[in-house]
Every structure is written in C-alpha cells, then in structure tokens.
Design an enzyme around this catalytic site. Structure first.
Site, PDB file in Angstrom:
ATOM      1  N   ALA A 190      -4.746  19.588 -29.529  1.00 53.94           N
ATOM      2  CA  ALA A 190      -5.776  20.139 -30.419  1.00 53.94           C
ATOM      3  C   ALA A 190      -6.252  19.176 -31.506  1.00 53.94           C
ATOM      4  O   ALA A 190      -7.206  19.472 -32.211  1.00 53.94           O
ATOM      5  CB  ALA A 190      -5.297  21.441 -31.054  1.00 53.94           C
ATOM      6  N   ASP A 314      -4.676  21.736 -40.283  1.00 54.95           N
ATOM      7  CA  ASP A 314      -3.672  21.532 -39.219  1.00 54.95           C
ATOM      8  C   ASP A 314      -2.433  22.379 -39.498  1.00 54.95           C
ATOM      9  O   ASP A 314      -1.311  21.980 -39.183  1.00 54.95           O
ATOM     10  CB  ASP A 314      -3.298  20.039 -39.089  1.00 54.95           C
ATOM     11  CG  ASP A 314      -2.480  19.723 -37.839  1.00 54.95           C
ATOM     12  OD1 ASP A 314      -2.484  20.534 -36.897  1.00 54.95           O
ATOM     13  OD2 ASP A 314      -1.831  18.668 -37.812  1.00 54.95           O
ATOM     14  N   ASN A 400       8.001  21.348 -39.477  1.00 54.08           N
ATOM     15  CA  ASN A 400       7.285  21.049 -38.241  1.00 54.08           C
ATOM     16  C   ASN A 400       8.054  21.635 -37.059  1.00 54.08           C
ATOM     17  O   ASN A 400       8.588  22.746 -37.171  1.00 54.08           O
ATOM     18  CB  ASN A 400       7.000  19.543 -38.147  1.00 54.08           C
ATOM     19  CG  ASN A 400       5.766  19.246 -37.303  1.00 54.08           C
ATOM     20  OD1 ASN A 400       5.680  19.653 -36.146  1.00 54.08           O
ATOM     21  ND2 ASN A 400       4.793  18.557 -37.850  1.00 54.08           N
TER      22      ASN A 400
HETATM   23  O1  LIG Z   1      -2.465  20.394 -32.067  1.00 54.87           O
HETATM   24  C1  LIG Z   1      -1.733  20.056 -31.130  1.00 54.87           C
HETATM   25  O2  LIG Z   1      -2.000  20.276 -29.940  1.00 54.87           O
HETATM   26  C2  LIG Z   1      -0.479  19.358 -31.494  1.00 54.87           C
HETATM   27  C3  LIG Z   1       0.425  18.926 -30.519  1.00 54.87           C
HETATM   28  C4  LIG Z   1       1.612  18.281 -30.930  1.00 54.87           C
HETATM   29  C5  LIG Z   1       2.515  17.862 -29.833  1.00 54.87           C
HETATM   30  O3  LIG Z   1       2.291  18.314 -28.693  1.00 54.87           O
HETATM   31  O4  LIG Z   1       3.455  17.102 -29.993  1.00 54.87           O
HETATM   32  C6  LIG Z   1       1.851  18.111 -32.329  1.00 54.87           C
HETATM   33  C7  LIG Z   1       0.870  18.601 -33.210  1.00 54.87           C
HETATM   34  N1  LIG Z   1      -0.248  19.203 -32.786  1.00 54.87           N
HETATM   35  C8  LIG Z   1       1.018  18.510 -34.637  1.00 54.87           C
HETATM   36  O5  LIG Z   1       0.123  18.951 -35.375  1.00 54.87           O
HETATM   37  C9  LIG Z   1       2.172  17.908 -35.186  1.00 54.87           C
HETATM   38  O6  LIG Z   1       2.333  17.841 -36.416  1.00 54.87           O
HETATM   39  C10 LIG Z   1       3.144  17.392 -34.290  1.00 54.87           C
HETATM   40  C11 LIG Z   1       4.347  16.718 -34.543  1.00 54.87           C
HETATM   41  C12 LIG Z   1       4.854  16.417 -33.328  1.00 54.87           C
HETATM   42  C13 LIG Z   1       6.081  15.717 -32.996  1.00 54.87           C
HETATM   43  O7  LIG Z   1       6.518  15.840 -31.850  1.00 54.87           O
HETATM   44  O8  LIG Z   1       6.616  15.023 -33.881  1.00 54.87           O
HETATM   45  N2  LIG Z   1       4.042  16.902 -32.350  1.00 54.87           N
HETATM   46  C14 LIG Z   1       2.977  17.489 -32.910  1.00 54.87           C
HETATM   47 CA   LIG Z   2      -1.891  19.803 -34.420  1.00 56.33          CA
END
Ligand SMILES: O=C(O)c1cc(C(=O)O)c2c(n1)C(=O)C(=O)c1cc(C(=O)O)[nH]c1-2
Ligand SMILES: [Ca+2]
Length: 683
Positions: A190, A314, A400
């Site tokens: 996203a 976000d 998170n």
């Molecule tokens: O909006 C999305 O589709 C999406 C996907 C992901 C992801 O798949 O890892 C993260 C995020 N957003 C996000 O906003 C975020 O802070 C985040 C941290 C991480 C991580 O694995 O450290 N993934 C994601």
């Molecule tokens: Ca995100």
C-alpha cells in the site's frame, strides 16, 4: 507386537507429528507443548503455559545451539516447533526445517524470489514465518506466491499466485494462518499503490475459496458485495482513488475465534497516504485502518471498527491482535486487544465490533483521545502537513508488526512501544497517482503525495517494553531500551517475559514487576519474537535474529550486524555465544566531484527513489542496506553502473532505467556528496 517408534527427526516421525496439527491442536495449544502457529494459538496470545523455565531459574539460561539462517537481511520469523521439529524463515522467504534435538538442518526450501522484486516492498525483503496444517508447511513468498510444502521433505505440494495484478507491487511478508481447512493470506504494497484483500485457499489443494477486498474498486463496475457498496460512500471518487489502489492491505494480523466463528483482519493505510489527494472531499475511507470481522465460511463482511478514520499518516491497523476474555465492570467480555501504529491501545468487543475503550500508550500529537462512540478527537495540526511537521507517532508507528503478548496470569499485555521521529510534508507538486520509484511501465512506485523526513524532526526517539493493563488502560511498568525497533515479546506461566533488542541482546524480565532477570548478547539486532516449547520433557526458548525491517534497512542501533541466526536456549546449557564481527564503518564520503547548484534537484530525486532503503547520506549510518554517505568514493563515482546498469541487481538493487535518466546521475551524486560535505565537522 508394538511397532517400533520411528527415529526422531526421520521423515516418518515428522509426518506423524505434523499431520496431527489441525485447527483443534492450534486452538487448544495453551495446554500443549508445541508452538504450532505464528501467534502460538488462534487467539495469538503468545502466552505459553510452560513454566519449567521461570522467574527463579531463568538466569541459568544458556545456549544449546545456534543455526545459521544464511541471511543478511531482516529476520522477522517466529519459529514454529512440533515435537522438536522447527520451521523458521529467513529473508527472501527461505524456509528452514531444523531438528531441535541436534540443532541441524533437516531441509531448506528457497522459493527463489527474483532479487529485482525487492524494490516492490516498502520495508525489507522480510518474512514473518510459516503456518502448519496436517503435514504441510505454508509460506508466502515475497513475490506474492502462496506455497504449500511437504513438512517432512520440504518438497513443493502446490503453489498459487495471490496477486490480482502483476503490474502492481503486491508482496507477501506476513505469516499465513490456517483456519477450518483454509489457508488465509493478505499482501503488502500500500505504499506503492495497490488495493488490499485477503484470500482463502483450500489447505489441501490450494483451490481458491473466497476473496475479501478491504476497499471499494472502480464504481463503474459492480461492487463485489454490499459492504463495499456502503464503504464506497465514505470515499470521494473525484480523484479516481481506485486507480491508485486505495490501499488497506492486510500484511500482518489475521486471527480467528472458533466459538464465534469469526475471522478478524487488521487493515492497512491509504494509498496514497494523503487523504486530501486520495479522497479530496474527505470521508472515513472504509475499510482503511480498521479491524474487520469476516465469516470464514463465506468470506462475507460481518462488522468493522475503524481505528483511524480518513488515514493520513500510514497509521495501519495491521498490528498483531490478541483475542482475550477479560473482566470489565464485573463481567467477562470477549475482546480484541490491539495497539495499532496510531499510538492508542484499543479494547473492542469481538462479538459485535463495539468500541469499549482507547487510551494512548505513548505521547501522541494527532488526537487528544477517543469519544464514547469510538471516534478520535483530532488535533488542529493532525492534517496540516503543508510546512512539514513532526507527526507523533511517525509513519513507522508507536507499535509496528513486532508481536505483543498477553499473560492471563498477570493480566498484562507486553508491548514493544516506540517513537521513530519522521516528519510528514505535503508534496505540492504531486500529481494524483504519480509514482516515481520502481519498474518501468508499471504502476509501481513510492507515492510521493507526502514526503517523509523532508524537514528535521524534533521529537526524541525511544524504544520501550511496556507492560500495559488493558482493564485500567494504564501502564503497569516499563523498561526503556537504548533504541527503537526492538523485537516481539513472549510471556510465560513461569512469570517471565522475553524480548530481543535492536542493539543485539536477548532479555528476560519478571512479568509482574519488570525486573530484568537475564540477558545475553545476540551479535546482531533482534526484531522477531521468540517462541518456547518442550522437547523430550525439557523446555527451550528460541529466537531468530537478523537486523532489518523498515527501520533496519537504513538505520541501526549497534555497530555489530551479523548474519541471520536462530539461537536456542535452555536452563543449564553452557555453549558460548558465537563471536560476531564488528561492522567496519567507512569514513564519511569525500572527494566525489559535483556541482553544488545541483544539490536541491538531487535531493528531490533522492527522496523519491533512494531514501527509503539507503537513508539520508551521512546522517543515517546504514542498516542492512549501505548508507551512501559512508560508501567508498569509487562506488559513487561509478553510480551510473548501479542505478542504470543493474551492477548490484543480485543484491536487490533495482535497475532504474526508464525511471531515472542519465542526466539525473550527476544530480544524485551532488546530493550524495553534498550532504556529507555540509555536515562534516570543520577543522
Ligand atoms: O502498506 C503496506 O502494504 C505495508 C506493508 C508492509 C510489509 O508488508 O512489510 C509494511 C508496511 N506497510 C508498513 O507501513 C510498515 O511500517 C512496515 C514495517 C515492516 C517491517 O517488516 O519492518 N513492514 C511494513
Ligand atoms: Ca504501510
């Protein structure tokens, strides 16, 4: 005569023990010895009933074995264990089956994710783990395939493409869940323009059962269901939000209550982030940043509660949910405990989605609280990003994906809380649906409706382990860590809470008081959550380490960054922890020729295409991806070969041909050398 039991670790043994893992085994796991699903049980409490390791003897924990995951990027996997057979994933979605009794590999499965798709994810090429069901192991690959493997051999059984549009950057980072003989999986993407959904597949055959979209599609076409028709009324169609995807990805939390027969998903942010661009007339934009309950038999909407109406920051609600039965006002209530990115701790009635309470668990500046109906009371600055301001929490959230745990014994939730200061600023030149990073000809790219980090932040970063009382909506105790971005937690009946830290320690705390009871260095930063289980009458704790994830690609909390590793501990074990190499820090970049007049233009290009992975040159220090302000001048002098020649393609650095032009290279060089020059201490 009694048949001889198969040797432990043999194919026959693995087949026998993993084929017993089904819905009932997972739902009731709090009484068993294994760790059969991502959050331990369907309620995802991450509370183990085991107490052989407890507050008295935890200080005698020592290393039994370590296992090299052969991974240099972020490791976010919770190890699943069934009678001593461990399933754990590394970066690039590689699955490892490990024999706990020996610490040795049984098999590995590499889905061979093409390295050039690394750029399709916002936040490192991570994977949070597998699901197990009746002799099969399920993993989502970073390039959005759902894969079923034979648990005994690691051989492919079936594979499904979960992406509805290969031109869009759908990924999978989350662990699949299995309920009622179905594997459920969502996607990431996203930040770059996708429409969120989850899909249920038959666990045996991989046949698709149903799909639930989280946001409405093109209004010119029939809506997929009634709920989406109603949701569409909360969006302004004048900017054609469906062309940008709308967002609402389900990239992490999926839970199930078998008694209520309800499936719960946490949905993600809007795409693009800025509501003014996404839905110019305002609106809540359902079902972004919500918890949605779904009938698992039909895939139909049952109820929703939106935690962040009209998301602009976000503020995803994808953070792990815990289903708990807690006493409120003298009555036992079936609730969802949830701490999404937006900094409020929610207690929601999971029978009907009714709001019970919300309280901020860290300082926030976007809302002063929630009203009785469950709507946030926004502050005046919350949507005024024209000048750039410190949004608290920042887009990486007050919490998170790092899993929290809930101990019914203490009544406390153990929550990895944080502040990662990052400013938000509207991009006045943004054209709707404009994407700038990524693959030519695709719709993929960092959506620059808002800049992050364009002006300096003033709030202070922190990371802390919070013990939160969900009944009083109050902190019970806290432990301040040295940095944000710490690991997930595990609570046990031995009154112990375990957590790994960003700077590379694995720690145990008294669950009631927060007193630190034990720690060991892990050589590299920890972001994943540990698991605990019994094998042959002995309790073990395992943690997969490997620095990375969204914060960890560009920043780190220690100069020790080592390979992805699984550590397994037991009371009385005494093996030495392996030595990890110190990262060699290069000097601040010096000597690359550039025209200072090109720095501002270079900044624009860099923020749009490079900053998410490489950080700010010379200001950040690099995480598992190098900071260019500390690279060797030869690398930057040779920039064109990397940016437009694909010189580091195998390491995941995309070829930007078609997105960046040869004349952009000197501008990028100007910014990459200009920033270090501007911050170098004057002699
Ligand atoms: O909006 C999305 O589709 C999406 C996907 C992901 C992801 O798949 O890892 C993260 C995020 N957003 C996000 O906003 C975020 O802070 C985040 C941290 C991480 C991580 O694995 O450290 N993934 C994601
Ligand atoms: Ca995100």
């Amino acid at each position: 005569a009694l048949a001889q039991a198969p040797a432990k670790g043999s194919e026959e043994h693995i087949r026998a023990v993993t084929s017993r893992i089904d819905g009932r085994a997972i739902a009731n796991n709090t009484t068993t010895r294994d760790w059969p699903s991502y959050g331990l049980d369907y309620a995802e409490t991450r509370f183990s009933r085991l107490d052989q390791i407890n507050e008295k003897n935890v200080k005698e924990l020592g290393l039994v074995w370590s296992y090299n995951l052969e991974s240099t990027r972020g490791v976010e996997s919770t190890p699943l264990v069934v009678d001593g057979i461990m399933y754990v994933t590394a970066s690039w979605s590689v699955v490892h089956a490990v024999d706990v009794r020996t610490g040795k590999r049984i098999w590995t499965y590499d889905p061979k994710v093409p390295r050039e798709v690394g750029v399709k994810g916002c936040c490192d090429v991570v994977n949070r783990g597998v699901a197990l069901h009746k002799g099969k192991v399920y993993v989502g690959s970073f390039d959005a395939r759902l894969i079923a493997l034979d648990a005994a051999t690691g051989k492919l059984v079936w594979e499904k493409d979960t992406s509805i549009d290969r031109k869009r950057p759908y990924t999978i980072t989350g662990a699949p869940r299995v309920f009622k003989g179905m594997v459920i999986i969502g996607n990431g993407g996203a930040e770059y323009g996708v429409r969120g959904y989850i899909t249920a597949y038959d666990a045996e055959t991989g046949a698709e059962k149903w799909r639930f979209f989280t946001v409405p599609g093109d209004p010119a076409k029939p809506y997929e269901n009634e709920a989406l028709a109603r949701a569409a009324k909360t969006w302004d169609p004048s900017n054609k939000y469906w062309e940008a995807g709308g967002g609402g990805t389900v990239w992490d939390s999926i839970t199930f209550d078998p008694k209520l027969n309800l499936l719960y998903i946490g949905t993600g942010n809007g795409s693009p982030w800025s509501r003014a661009k996404r839905s110019p007339g305002g609106g809540d934009n359902l079902f972004l940043a919500s918890i949605v309950a779904i009938n698992p038999d039909t895939g139909k909407y049952v109820w929703h509660y939106q935690e962040t109406p009209g998301d602009n920051w976000d503020y995803t609600s994808t953070q792990p949910m815990i289903l708990a039965d807690i006493k409120l006002g003298g009555k036992t209530r079936k609730v969802i405990l949830h701490a999404p990115k937006n900094g409020f701790f929610f207690v929601i009635d999971r029978t009907n989605g009714k709001f019970i309470s919300a309280k901020n668990f860290v300082d926030v500046n976007w809302a002063t609280g929630y009203d009785e109906k469950g709507f946030p009371i926004e502050t005046a600055i919350a949507r005024s990003a024209d000048k750039g301001y410190d949004s608290i929490p920042g887009p990486l959230g007050a919490h998170n994906w790092h899993p929290m745990s809930f101990s019914p014994k203490t009544g406390l939730v153990y929550l990895p809380a944080q502040n990662i200061p990052l400013t938000l600023m509207d991009n006045k030149n943004y054209k709707f649906n404009e994407m700038t990073l990524g693959v030519p000809g695709s719709n993929q790219g960092w959506n620059t409706a808002m800049f992050i980090g364009a002006v300096p932040a003033t709030s202070k970063p922190f990371g802390r382990l919070l013990a939160w009382d969900p009944v009083r909506q109050k902190e019970a105790w806290r432990h301040e860590h040295v940095s944000p971005w710490n690991g997930g937690t595990l609570a046990t009946a031995g009154n112990v809470v375990f957590q790994g830290t960003a700077e590379g320690r694995f720690m145990a705390f008294n669950a009631s008081t927060g007193e630190k009871l034990w720690e060991t260095p892990t050589g590299t930063g920890v972001i994943a959550a540990p698991s605990t289980y019994m094998v042959d009458g002995k309790q073990y704790v395992s943690i997969a380490v490997g620095w990375g994830g969204s914060y960890g690609v560009s920043q780190r909390a220690s100069d020790k960054v080592g390979p992805g590793t699984v550590y397994t501990f037991a009371v009385g074990a005494k093996n030495p922890m392996p030595e990890m190499a110190q990262v060699k820090m290069n000097a601040l970049l010096q000597g690359v020729a550039y025209d200072p007049k090109q720095v501002p233009e270079g900044q624009g290009l860099y923020v749009a295409s490079c900053v998410l992975c490489h950080g700010v040159p010379g200001v950040d220090r690099g995480g598992n991806i190098p900071n260019l302000g500390y690279s060797h001048p030869d690398v930057i002098n040779n920039l064109e070969a990397y940016v437009l020649g694909g010189a580091a393609k195998e390491r995941g650095m995309p070829d930007f041909t078609g997105r960046l032009k040869p004349e952009d290279i000197p501008k990028l060089k100007a910014f990459i050398q200009g920033v270090p020059d501007s911050i170098r201490p004057k002699k």
